[in-house]
Scaffold this motif. Structure first.
Motif, short mmCIF file in Angstrom:
data_model
loop_
_atom_site.label_atom_id
_atom_site.label_comp_id
_atom_site.label_asym_id
_atom_site.label_seq_id
_atom_site.Cartn_x
_atom_site.Cartn_y
_atom_site.Cartn_z
N SER A 105 0.84 -1.20 0.00
CA SER A 105 0.00 0.00 0.00
C SER A 105 0.87 1.26 0.00
O SER A 105 0.52 2.25 -0.65
CB SER A 105 -0.95 0.00 1.20
OG SER A 105 -0.21 0.00 2.40
N ALA A 106 1.99 1.23 0.71
CA ALA A 106 2.90 2.38 0.70
C ALA A 106 3.48 2.59 -0.71
O ALA A 106 3.58 3.73 -1.18
CB ALA A 106 4.03 2.18 1.70
N ALA A 107 3.82 1.52 -1.38
CA ALA A 107 4.34 1.64 -2.74
C ALA A 107 3.28 2.17 -3.69
O ALA A 107 3.56 3.00 -4.57
CB ALA A 107 4.85 0.28 -3.22
N ASN A 111 3.43 5.64 -5.80
CA ASN A 111 3.21 5.62 -7.25
C ASN A 111 2.11 6.60 -7.64
O ASN A 111 2.22 7.31 -8.63
CB ASN A 111 2.87 4.21 -7.70
CG ASN A 111 2.97 4.05 -9.20
OD1 ASN A 111 3.44 4.95 -9.89
ND2 ASN A 111 2.49 2.94 -9.71
N LYS A 112 1.01 6.64 -6.84
CA LYS A 112 -0.07 7.58 -7.12
C LYS A 112 0.43 9.02 -7.02
O LYS A 112 0.09 9.87 -7.85
CB LYS A 112 -1.23 7.36 -6.16
CG LYS A 112 -2.09 6.18 -6.50
CD LYS A 112 -3.27 6.07 -5.54
CE LYS A 112 -4.13 4.88 -5.85
NZ LYS A 112 -5.25 4.74 -4.89
N GLN A 113 1.23 9.31 -5.99
CA GLN A 113 1.75 10.67 -5.83
C GLN A 113 2.66 11.04 -6.99
O GLN A 113 2.61 12.17 -7.50
CB GLN A 113 2.49 10.80 -4.50
CG GLN A 113 1.58 10.77 -3.29
CD GLN A 113 2.34 10.76 -1.99
OE1 GLN A 113 3.56 10.68 -1.98
NE2 GLN A 113 1.61 10.83 -0.88
N ASP A 114 3.48 10.09 -7.42
CA ASP A 114 4.35 10.36 -8.57
C ASP A 114 3.52 10.62 -9.83
O ASP A 114 3.84 11.50 -10.63
CB ASP A 114 5.30 9.18 -8.79
CG ASP A 114 6.34 9.07 -7.68
OD1 ASP A 114 6.52 10.05 -6.92
OD2 ASP A 114 6.96 7.98 -7.58
#
Length: 153
Positions: A105-107, A111-114
């Protein structure tokens, strides 16, 4: 009396037919979780030698040896111990799955923020370009107005 002997004979035959062999019982032992381990145990062996002397006196010599002896020992796990082990294994698997889920979930969040940052950057780059479509629309409007004025005269 004859019927009693016949019934006793039939019961004896039925018991002999229902007995299981050793392989059946050993397979049942293994199926219930039994394990046979061979532990090496050292046993002391004492040998006595009689040595006759020249002067007629006998001497005794004691020799002590350590001899390995393989002794099979049966260990049985009860169903309660098996259940406990299975529950402990399931709990540890849940903990590992939760750790993996947290890292996953952290990854995904990273990825969503990027992706959001990349999308904002792309939109910003698109805003920097000149809006050519507005120029073409304004030219068509001006030409349309000139044409309408020409037909009204």
């Amino acid at each position: 009396m004859r019927n009693l002997i016949l019934i006793a004979f039939l019961i004896t035959i039925a018991q002999l037919m229902s007995c299981h062999d050793a392989k059946y019982h050993l397979d049942k032992f293994y199926k219930k979780g039994g394990v046979i381990t061979c532990d090496t145990i050292y046993v002391e062996k004492i040998d006595t030698l009689i040595v006759k002397g020249k002067d007629g006196k006998d001497s005794l010599i004691y020799i002590t040896k350590q001899i390995p002896c393989n002794c099979p020992q049966a260990t049985v796990e009860t169903r309660w111990k098996t259940r406990f082990d299975n529950k402990r294994f399931a709990d540890s698997m849940k903990i590992i799955a939760k750790m993996y889920d947290d890292s996953l979930s952290a990854a995904i969040k990273m990825n969503k923020q990027d992706n959001k940052a990349a999308t904002k950057q792309v939109k910003y780059v698109e805003k920097d370009t000149f809006p050519w479509w507005m120029l073409f629309v304004s030219i068509f409007l001006v030409c349309g107005l000139f044409i309408i004025k020409q037909f009204k005269r």
